[in-house]
Design a protein around this motif. Structure first.
Motif, short mmCIF file in Angstrom:
data_model
loop_
_atom_site.label_atom_id
_atom_site.label_comp_id
_atom_site.label_asym_id
_atom_site.label_seq_id
_atom_site.Cartn_x
_atom_site.Cartn_y
_atom_site.Cartn_z
N CYS A 61 1.01 -1.33 0.14
CA CYS A 61 -0.30 -0.12 -0.04
C CYS A 61 0.68 1.38 0.30
O CYS A 61 1.41 1.41 0.87
CB CYS A 61 -0.96 -0.21 1.21
N CYS A 81 -5.86 -3.94 5.06
CA CYS A 81 -6.19 -2.91 6.31
C CYS A 81 -6.33 -3.45 7.59
O CYS A 81 -6.05 -2.96 8.73
CB CYS A 81 -7.03 -2.04 5.87
N CYS A 110 -5.37 6.27 7.78
CA CYS A 110 -7.35 6.23 7.36
C CYS A 110 -7.80 6.24 7.94
O CYS A 110 -8.71 6.68 7.85
CB CYS A 110 -6.51 4.85 6.72
S1 SF4 Z 1 -5.37 1.04 6.45
FE1 SF4 Z 1 -4.90 3.29 4.88
S2 SF4 Z 1 -2.54 2.68 4.58
FE2 SF4 Z 1 -3.00 0.91 5.80
S3 SF4 Z 1 -3.42 -0.66 4.20
FE3 SF4 Z 1 -5.22 0.69 4.87
S4 SF4 Z 1 -5.44 2.08 2.88
FE4 SF4 Z 1 -2.90 1.97 3.20
#
Ligand code: SF4
Length: 267
Positions: free
Chosen positions: A14, A230, A239
């Motif tokens: 990511c 996530c 996020c």
């Molecule tokens: S939480 Fe945010 S930073 Fe983490 S994988 Fe998901 S979109 Fe990407």
């Protein structure tokens, strides 16, 4: 700029997470006992190859965290981990399947390769040695469950092993998995990486560095249950703008550091 597999791997999972970590300075708090124990165990393994008392090394390393307020999984404790660790070290020594000719240079072996744009790529490989008499790259893993062995050849798709094969030119790779379950077990998993895979990785690396340098940090959120990346991402609180999650999982340092490549040692 010096890149490592840890950096590239984070970006590929990511790009937004990469930005949070390397540019904004957000760091995951070290609260998981299993992760810290894995590092202590690898140091004890190194002691074994140096023909030192590896059980004493494990007690010393892990002893520093005896009173740390870690999260333990159900059924785990400081004592249980150390006993499983000693059992695994004894089994590993008895199996006698892995040989490292020169522990000083072949453990945490540093390799550097210069990329097309003049950046460097650095890797610290757990070990370069012999498994059952055949020279290969070895990556140690400690895990509470067995690694999947099916379908055949699955390991040859592991991006970290492909990366290490690319930087060394060595085709044969292996995971040695120390499984901390009720009856501790060691898996010796081998694979072979092809020339084509190494070339593809080189191209992927150049393209990824290009995207990082162009400042492309779009989020790759996972939206499908149950494989939602996530959920296991330490940056989820950022996020979701969830201050409670941020406070429990992250600390912040002032900006990215030239020493970020040292994160490679964590893997
Ligand atoms: S939480 Fe945010 S930073 Fe983490 S994988 Fe998901 S979109 Fe990407």
């Amino acid at each position: 700029m010096t890149y490592s597999y840890t950096q590239i791997g984070r970006y590929l999972r990511c790009p937004r997470s990469y930005r949070y970590h390397y540019l904004d300075g957000w760091r995951e708090k070290e609260t998981r006992a299993a992760m810290v124990f894995g590092r202590c165990f690898e140091n004890a393994l190194a002691a074994l190859f140096r023909q030192e008392d590896c059980a004493a090394a494990l007690f010393q390393e892990w002893g520093a965290f005896r009173d740390a307020s870690f999260e333990y999984k159900k059924g785990e404790s400081w004592d249980r981990l150390v006993h499983q660790g000693v059992h695994l070290l004894e089994t590993f020594a008895r199996d006698d399947r892995v040989h490292i000719q020169n522990p000083q240079t072949d453990l945490q072996a540093k390799r550097v390769r210069t990329l097309a744009g003049g950046n460097d790529f650095v890797a610290y490989i757990d070990a370069i040695g012999e498994l059952d008499g055949k020279r290969c790259i070895i990556d140690w893993k400690t895990s509470s469950s067995r690694y999947s062995e099916e379908p055949e050849g699955l390991l040859s798709l592991d991006p970290q092993l492909i990366c290490y094969s690319w930087i060394t030119g060595i085709s044969d790779v292996a995971f040695v998995v120390f499984v901390r379950k009720h009856a501790p077990e060691i898996q010796y998993l081998r694979a072979s990486i092809s020339d084509q895979q190494r070339q593809e990785f080189g191209r992927l690396l150049e393209a990824t560095v290009g995207q990082i340098e162009a400042g492309q940090f779009a989020s790759h959120s996972g939206i499908r249950f149950p494989q939602n990346g996530c959920i296991s991402c330490c940056h989820l609180g950022l996020c979701l703008n969830n201050q409670q999650l941020i406070n429990s999982n992250l600390t912040r340092k002032a900006g990215a550091s030239d020493l970020d490549w040292l994160d490679e040692l964590v893997d």
